[in-house]
Motif scaffolding. Sequence first.
Motif, PDB file in Angstrom:
ATOM      1  N   ASN A  22       0.824  -1.206   0.000  1.00 59.27           N
ATOM      2  CA  ASN A  22       0.000   0.000   0.000  1.00 59.27           C
ATOM      3  C   ASN A  22       0.854   1.251   0.000  1.00 59.27           C
ATOM      4  O   ASN A  22       0.532   2.230   0.677  1.00 59.27           O
ATOM      5  CB  ASN A  22      -0.924  -0.009   1.221  1.00 59.27           C
ATOM      6  N   LYS A  23       1.917   1.167  -0.790  1.00 57.67           N
ATOM      7  CA  LYS A  23       2.874   2.275  -0.868  1.00 57.67           C
ATOM      8  C   LYS A  23       2.231   3.617  -1.121  1.00 57.67           C
ATOM      9  O   LYS A  23       2.731   4.641  -0.716  1.00 57.67           O
ATOM     10  CB  LYS A  23       3.831   2.031  -2.036  1.00 57.67           C
ATOM     11  N   ASP A  24       1.156   3.584  -1.879  1.00 56.12           N
ATOM     12  CA  ASP A  24       0.552   4.848  -2.304  1.00 56.12           C
ATOM     13  C   ASP A  24      -0.499   5.350  -1.332  1.00 56.12           C
ATOM     14  O   ASP A  24      -1.144   6.352  -1.572  1.00 56.12           O
ATOM     15  CB  ASP A  24      -0.077   4.674  -3.689  1.00 56.12           C
ATOM     16  N   LYS A  25      -0.668   4.636  -0.234  1.00 60.46           N
ATOM     17  CA  LYS A  25      -1.691   5.068   0.718  1.00 60.46           C
ATOM     18  C   LYS A  25      -1.114   5.402   2.081  1.00 60.46           C
ATOM     19  O   LYS A  25      -0.068   4.917   2.465  1.00 60.46           O
ATOM     20  CB  LYS A  25      -2.716   3.945   0.918  1.00 60.46           C
ATOM     21  N   GLU A  26      -1.866   6.195   2.777  1.00 62.73           N
ATOM     22  CA  GLU A  26      -1.533   6.469   4.169  1.00 62.73           C
ATOM     23  C   GLU A  26      -2.243   5.412   5.000  1.00 62.73           C
ATOM     24  O   GLU A  26      -3.436   5.226   4.860  1.00 62.73           O
ATOM     25  CB  GLU A  26      -2.053   7.827   4.594  1.00 62.73           C
ATOM     26  N   ILE A  27      -1.496   4.762   5.847  1.00 57.31           N
ATOM     27  CA  ILE A  27      -2.062   3.660   6.615  1.00 57.31           C
ATOM     28  C   ILE A  27      -1.995   3.958   8.104  1.00 57.31           C
ATOM     29  O   ILE A  27      -0.971   4.422   8.599  1.00 57.31           O
ATOM     30  CB  ILE A  27      -1.253   2.389   6.338  1.00 57.31           C
ATOM     31  N   THR A  28      -3.055   3.655   8.806  1.00 57.13           N
ATOM     32  CA  THR A  28      -3.040   3.831  10.254  1.00 57.13           C
ATOM     33  C   THR A  28      -2.726   2.490  10.915  1.00 57.13           C
ATOM     34  O   THR A  28      -2.858   1.437  10.299  1.00 57.13           O
ATOM     35  CB  THR A  28      -4.401   4.304  10.783  1.00 57.13           C
ATOM     36  N   ALA A  29      -2.337   2.562  12.161  1.00 55.66           N
ATOM     37  CA  ALA A  29      -2.066   1.345  12.919  1.00 55.66           C
ATOM     38  C   ALA A  29      -3.320   0.481  12.937  1.00 55.66           C
ATOM     39  O   ALA A  29      -3.253  -0.745  12.833  1.00 55.66           O
ATOM     40  CB  ALA A  29      -1.643   1.706  14.342  1.00 55.66           C
ATOM     41  N   ASN A  30      -4.432   1.131  13.022  1.00 58.21           N
ATOM     42  CA  ASN A  30      -5.692   0.393  13.057  1.00 58.21           C
ATOM     43  C   ASN A  30      -5.995  -0.312  11.732  1.00 58.21           C
ATOM     44  O   ASN A  30      -6.543  -1.416  11.737  1.00 58.21           O
ATOM     45  CB  ASN A  30      -6.837   1.336  13.420  1.00 58.21           C
ATOM     46  N   ASP A  31      -5.632   0.320  10.634  1.00 55.83           N
ATOM     47  CA  ASP A  31      -5.810  -0.327   9.331  1.00 55.83           C
ATOM     48  C   ASP A  31      -5.070  -1.656   9.298  1.00 55.83           C
ATOM     49  O   ASP A  31      -5.581  -2.663   8.807  1.00 55.83           O
ATOM     50  CB  ASP A  31      -5.249   0.559   8.205  1.00 55.83           C
ATOM     51  N   ILE A  32      -3.863  -1.624   9.824  1.00 55.84           N
ATOM     52  CA  ILE A  32      -3.047  -2.845   9.834  1.00 55.84           C
ATOM     53  C   ILE A  32      -3.692  -3.896  10.731  1.00 55.84           C
ATOM     54  O   ILE A  32      -3.805  -5.063  10.368  1.00 55.84           O
ATOM     55  CB  ILE A  32      -1.622  -2.532  10.336  1.00 55.84           C
ATOM     56  N   LEU A  33      -4.133  -3.447  11.869  1.00 60.31           N
ATOM     57  CA  LEU A  33      -4.771  -4.367  12.816  1.00 60.31           C
ATOM     58  C   LEU A  33      -5.995  -5.032  12.195  1.00 60.31           C
ATOM     59  O   LEU A  33      -6.154  -6.255  12.255  1.00 60.31           O
ATOM     60  CB  LEU A  33      -5.179  -3.587  14.068  1.00 60.31           C
ATOM     61  N   MET A  34      -6.831  -4.228  11.567  1.00 62.90           N
ATOM     62  CA  MET A  34      -8.042  -4.751  10.946  1.00 62.90           C
ATOM     63  C   MET A  34      -7.700  -5.737   9.837  1.00 62.90           C
ATOM     64  O   MET A  34      -8.320  -6.787   9.721  1.00 62.90           O
ATOM     65  CB  MET A  34      -8.862  -3.605  10.346  1.00 62.90           C
ATOM     66  N   TYR A  35      -6.722  -5.365   9.039  1.00 61.87           N
ATOM     67  CA  TYR A  35      -6.341  -6.232   7.932  1.00 61.87           C
ATOM     68  C   TYR A  35      -5.802  -7.565   8.432  1.00 61.87           C
ATOM     69  O   TYR A  35      -6.209  -8.629   7.963  1.00 61.87           O
ATOM     70  CB  TYR A  35      -5.276  -5.541   7.075  1.00 61.87           C
ATOM     71  N   LEU A  36      -4.915  -7.490   9.389  1.00 58.03           N
ATOM     72  CA  LEU A  36      -4.299  -8.724   9.879  1.00 58.03           C
ATOM     73  C   LEU A  36      -5.309  -9.636  10.554  1.00 58.03           C
ATOM     74  O   LEU A  36      -5.189 -10.855  10.492  1.00 58.03           O
ATOM     75  CB  LEU A  36      -3.151  -8.406  10.836  1.00 58.03           C
ATOM     76  N   ASN A  37      -6.289  -9.037  11.173  1.00 61.03           N
ATOM     77  CA  ASN A  37      -7.284  -9.863  11.852  1.00 61.03           C
ATOM     78  C   ASN A  37      -8.092 -10.723  10.890  1.00 61.03           C
ATOM     79  O   ASN A  37      -8.644 -11.738  11.281  1.00 61.03           O
ATOM     80  CB  ASN A  37      -8.232  -8.991  12.677  1.00 61.03           C
ATOM     81  N   LYS A  38      -8.126 -10.269   9.651  1.00 58.31           N
ATOM     82  CA  LYS A  38      -8.884 -11.033   8.657  1.00 58.31           C
ATOM     83  C   LYS A  38      -8.009 -12.069   7.972  1.00 58.31           C
ATOM     84  O   LYS A  38      -8.461 -12.778   7.096  1.00 58.31           O
ATOM     85  CB  LYS A  38      -9.425 -10.090   7.574  1.00 58.31           C
ATOM     86  N   ASN A  39      -6.722 -12.053   8.301  1.00 61.60           N
ATOM     87  CA  ASN A  39      -5.816 -12.884   7.521  1.00 61.60           C
ATOM     88  C   ASN A  39      -5.030 -13.894   8.331  1.00 61.60           C
ATOM     89  O   ASN A  39      -5.218 -14.050   9.527  1.00 61.60           O
ATOM     90  CB  ASN A  39      -4.890 -11.978   6.729  1.00 61.60           C
ATOM     91  N   GLU A  40      -4.161 -14.512   7.634  1.00 58.49           N
ATOM     92  CA  GLU A  40      -3.306 -15.580   8.135  1.00 58.49           C
ATOM     93  C   GLU A  40      -2.703 -15.315   9.506  1.00 58.49           C
ATOM     94  O   GLU A  40      -2.936 -16.050  10.450  1.00 58.49           O
ATOM     95  CB  GLU A  40      -2.195 -15.798   7.118  1.00 58.49           C
ATOM     96  N   PHE A  41      -1.928 -14.230   9.597  1.00 60.29           N
ATOM     97  CA  PHE A  41      -1.260 -13.960  10.853  1.00 60.29           C
ATOM     98  C   PHE A  41      -1.854 -12.753  11.536  1.00 60.29           C
ATOM     99  O   PHE A  41      -2.050 -11.722  10.916  1.00 60.29           O
ATOM    100  CB  PHE A  41       0.227 -13.719  10.614  1.00 60.29           C
ATOM    101  N   LYS A  42      -2.105 -12.899  12.779  1.00 60.36           N
ATOM    102  CA  LYS A  42      -2.603 -11.758  13.539  1.00 60.36           C
ATOM    103  C   LYS A  42      -1.455 -11.133  14.298  1.00 60.36           C
ATOM    104  O   LYS A  42      -0.445 -11.764  14.554  1.00 60.36           O
ATOM    105  CB  LYS A  42      -3.692 -12.231  14.502  1.00 60.36           C
ATOM    106  N   ALA A  43      -1.662  -9.904  14.672  1.00 61.08           N
ATOM    107  CA  ALA A  43      -0.669  -9.236  15.504  1.00 61.08           C
ATOM    108  C   ALA A  43      -1.430  -8.297  16.414  1.00 61.08           C
ATOM    109  O   ALA A  43      -2.455  -7.731  16.027  1.00 61.08           O
ATOM    110  CB  ALA A  43       0.311  -8.456  14.645  1.00 61.08           C
ATOM    111  N   SER A  44      -0.951  -8.147  17.601  1.00 56.60           N
ATOM    112  CA  SER A  44      -1.628  -7.260  18.546  1.00 56.60           C
ATOM    113  C   SER A  44      -1.296  -5.821  18.208  1.00 56.60           C
ATOM    114  O   SER A  44      -0.310  -5.542  17.532  1.00 56.60           O
ATOM    115  CB  SER A  44      -1.173  -7.559  19.963  1.00 56.60           C
ATOM    116  N   GLN A  45      -2.118  -4.923  18.699  1.00 52.28           N
ATOM    117  CA  GLN A  45      -1.844  -3.519  18.427  1.00 52.28           C
ATOM    118  C   GLN A  45      -0.509  -3.103  19.042  1.00 52.28           C
ATOM    119  O   GLN A  45       0.204  -2.274  18.470  1.00 52.28           O
ATOM    120  CB  GLN A  45      -2.972  -2.636  18.938  1.00 52.28           C
ATOM    121  N   THR A  46      -0.182  -3.683  20.163  1.00 52.88           N
ATOM    122  CA  THR A  46       1.099  -3.376  20.794  1.00 52.88           C
ATOM    123  C   THR A  46       2.243  -3.666  19.842  1.00 52.88           C
ATOM    124  O   THR A  46       3.129  -2.835  19.635  1.00 52.88           O
ATOM    125  CB  THR A  46       1.292  -4.225  22.058  1.00 52.88           C
TER     126      THR A  46
END
Lengths: 136, 136
Positions: A22-46
């Motif tokens: 997503n080089k062309d986008k501004e991403i928030t920590a929450n965007d990453i959290l939401m994305y990862l939760n739907k996928n293979e590997f999860k990661a905590s917000q921490t």
Amino acid sequence: MNELKKYKTKQRVAILEFIENNKDKEITANDILMYLNKNEFKASQTTIYRYLDNLVKEGIIKKYYSEEKSSSCFQYIGKKCNEHYHLKCNICGEITHLDSEIFSSIEKKIIDKYGFKIDNIKTILYGTCKKCSKTK
Amino acid sequence: MNELKKYKTKQRVAILEFIENNKDKEITANDILMYLNKNEFKASQTTIYRYLDNLVKEGIIKKYYSEEKSSSCFQYIGKKCNEHYHLKCNICGEITHLDSEIFSSIEKKIIDKYGFKIDNIKTILYGTCKKCSKTK
DNA sequence: TTGCGTGCAAAGGTTTTGCATGGCA
DNA sequence: TGCCATGCAAAACCTTTGCACGCAA
């Protein structure tokens, strides 16, 4: 920056991958959290926040604050961005990498006159890009 | 910009006075709160935030986000600061106002080469100031 | 008197921290 | 095995909101 020891974990790979895709986008920590939760590997917000901090320090991504989203945003810039400056369009968000020669004379002038050493990694030049100037 | 009805209260006078007396600094809502608590008139944070919002809408002060302080900063808009750039020390936070001539050649080069018009109000040049370079 | 302004307390959201556990090299 | 990385929960912040009361005009 110096070579801090770092491990390659599934979480980190997934986070960085998402940012790179997503080089062309501004991403928030929450965007990453939401994305990862739907996928293979999860990661905590921490973990996300801590890793983002690392990436910012290494100069691999940049951090800004988005008034609109009321949160910090991150964006991939690449590994060879330690030597030059970046322009960021206020309107479309596009990042332009500046030729380093353009700034070298100014850096010197500012050191001579003010004794101030500019940090080219942290500094971002905001403004309006060519495309957005036209469509305005 | 339209003429909203507004009352002149002690709190508002005190808040605006503080901002005007610190034209050259970045002020947070908390700075105002702390200052007022030590003085004649107190104001709650709610009032401060609400009044700052008003002032921003009226164009009397400017709001931006400070990564350092992790909070919004406000500053009285003086004409003089609309024409030049600012250096901000990463370590001590000191702001230096740059002579406008220093940057004019670069602005032109960047427009010519990239078509990018730099916004000198939003852009801040980060780095290390003379004092902090020495003590390091 | 009118209705904007204020203050309190509580909510909402983002980011950080402490500590025990997990896992890469 | 030695450390760094992770996750959980809670804390720490900043900012906003609801509501009743205060106060300028």
